[in-house]
Design an enzyme around this catalytic site. Structure first.
Site, short mmCIF file in Angstrom:
data_model
loop_
_atom_site.label_atom_id
_atom_site.label_comp_id
_atom_site.label_asym_id
_atom_site.label_seq_id
_atom_site.Cartn_x
_atom_site.Cartn_y
_atom_site.Cartn_z
CG ASP A 1 -1.59 117.21 19.45
OD1 ASP A 1 -2.67 117.57 19.94
OD2 ASP A 1 -0.70 118.04 19.16
N GLY B 1 -8.60 123.41 18.87
CA GLY B 1 -8.90 124.43 19.88
C GLY B 1 -10.24 125.11 19.75
CB CYS C 1 -4.23 116.71 22.37
SG CYS C 1 -5.33 118.02 21.86
CB CYS D 1 -1.90 124.27 24.14
SG CYS D 1 -1.82 123.76 22.41
N1 DGL Z 1 -2.02 120.42 21.06
C1 DGL Z 1 -3.34 120.60 21.46
C2 DGL Z 1 -3.51 120.86 22.94
O1 DGL Z 1 -2.71 120.43 23.74
C3 DGL Z 1 -4.33 121.37 20.64
C4 DGL Z 1 -3.95 122.35 19.60
C5 DGL Z 1 -5.13 122.57 18.65
O2 DGL Z 1 -5.34 121.69 17.82
O3 DGL Z 1 -5.81 123.57 18.78
O4 DGL Z 1 -4.46 121.45 23.37
#
Ligand code: DGL
Length: 264
Positions: A10, A43, A74, A186
């Protein structure tokens, strides 16, 4: 001894929510957790940047470690980088995508919310999930790059700005009909689930953790066993890490003994 070794990947701590859910169903696995803090948050990054970055990191990880399977923990990365990864990585790869199908199924008022990063919400993959499984629902989308940062900070420092979370949720709470089901699209968001639930007490919050746990169970049945002297979960970060001590304390709560630098 031999183990099934699974790499979780992630941009930050979010994948630990997936790691936890997977471990609950697959306690026997040895987990390597790699987070790309150097490029956090994902993101708001472009698709081409993410495809290249995720590909490179996973390729380096595969050349460095013997692995049984990979979990791209992620949504932002999975919704764009999986096809490229699967082209040249021969290991089983499990991706995490927003739980739109189960949310649409359990919704009674047929108003569902999707809370995700702007990247995840802009993907064709996500729109296809909506078209295929939620065409009978009114879908309210909230894309926010900062909520992952709020979750990341909460896990590291224990502090959370509840007002900021409440503001982010306004498109749901001010809607003519409030969604009875919201997808946490997320992997960071389970770490602020209690705060979201406080703002939306009547709404069911759905994430993909348990489904990924079940998927990993199936996938590792067929995957390679790896020789090791001692089963030990390991956590890795990219670049340099601010608040190293806080981060180490945090990953220890998930059972990792050390936090190691992953050089590329
Ligand atoms: N944990 C990530 C997701 O599931 C992304 C968070 C990020 O880095 O913006 O989308």
């Amino acid at each position: 001894m031999k183990v099934k070794r699974v790499l979780f990947f992630d941009s930050g701590v979010g994948g630990l929510s997936v790691f936890k859910a997977v471990k609950e169903l697959n306690n026997e696995i040895e987990a390597y957790y790699l987070f790309d803090n150097e490029c956090f948050p994902y993101g708001n990054k472009t698709e081409s940047f993410l495809i290249e970055r995720v590909d490179r990191l996973i390729e380096v990880a595969c050349s460095r470690f013997e692995l049984s399977a990979i979990v791209v923990a992620c949504n932002t990365a999975s919704t764009v980088a999986l096809p490229e990864l699967r082209c040249h990585i021969k290991l089983p790869i499990v991706g995490v995508v927003p739980a739109i199908k189960p949310a649409a199924k359990i919704s009674k008022n047929k108003v569902i919310g999707i809370l995700a990063t702007p990247g995840t919400l802009s993907r064709k993959y996500t729109q296809d999930l909506i078209d295929s499984f939620a065409s009978d629902c009114n879908v309210i989308k909230v894309g926010n790059a900062n909520l992952a940062v709020i979750a990341e900070n909460r896990l590291t420092t224990g502090k959370v700005d509840k007002k900021a979370v409440s503001k982010i949720l306004e498109p749901f709470t001010n809607a003519p009909v409030v969604p009875d089901t919201v997808v946490l699209g997320c992997t960071h968001y389970p770490f602020v689930k209690d705060v979201i639930q406080e703002v939306m007490p009547e709404t069911r919050l759905v994430d993909s953790g348990e489904a990924i746990g079940r998927r990993v169970k199936t996938v590792i049945k067929e995957s390679a066993m790896i020789d090791t002297n001692k089963k030990q979960d390991r956590a890795f970060y990219t670049g340099t890490l601010e608040n190293y001590d806080d981060r180490l304390k945090m990953v220890r709560k998930f059972g990792f003994k050390k936090l190691e630098q992953f050089e590329i």
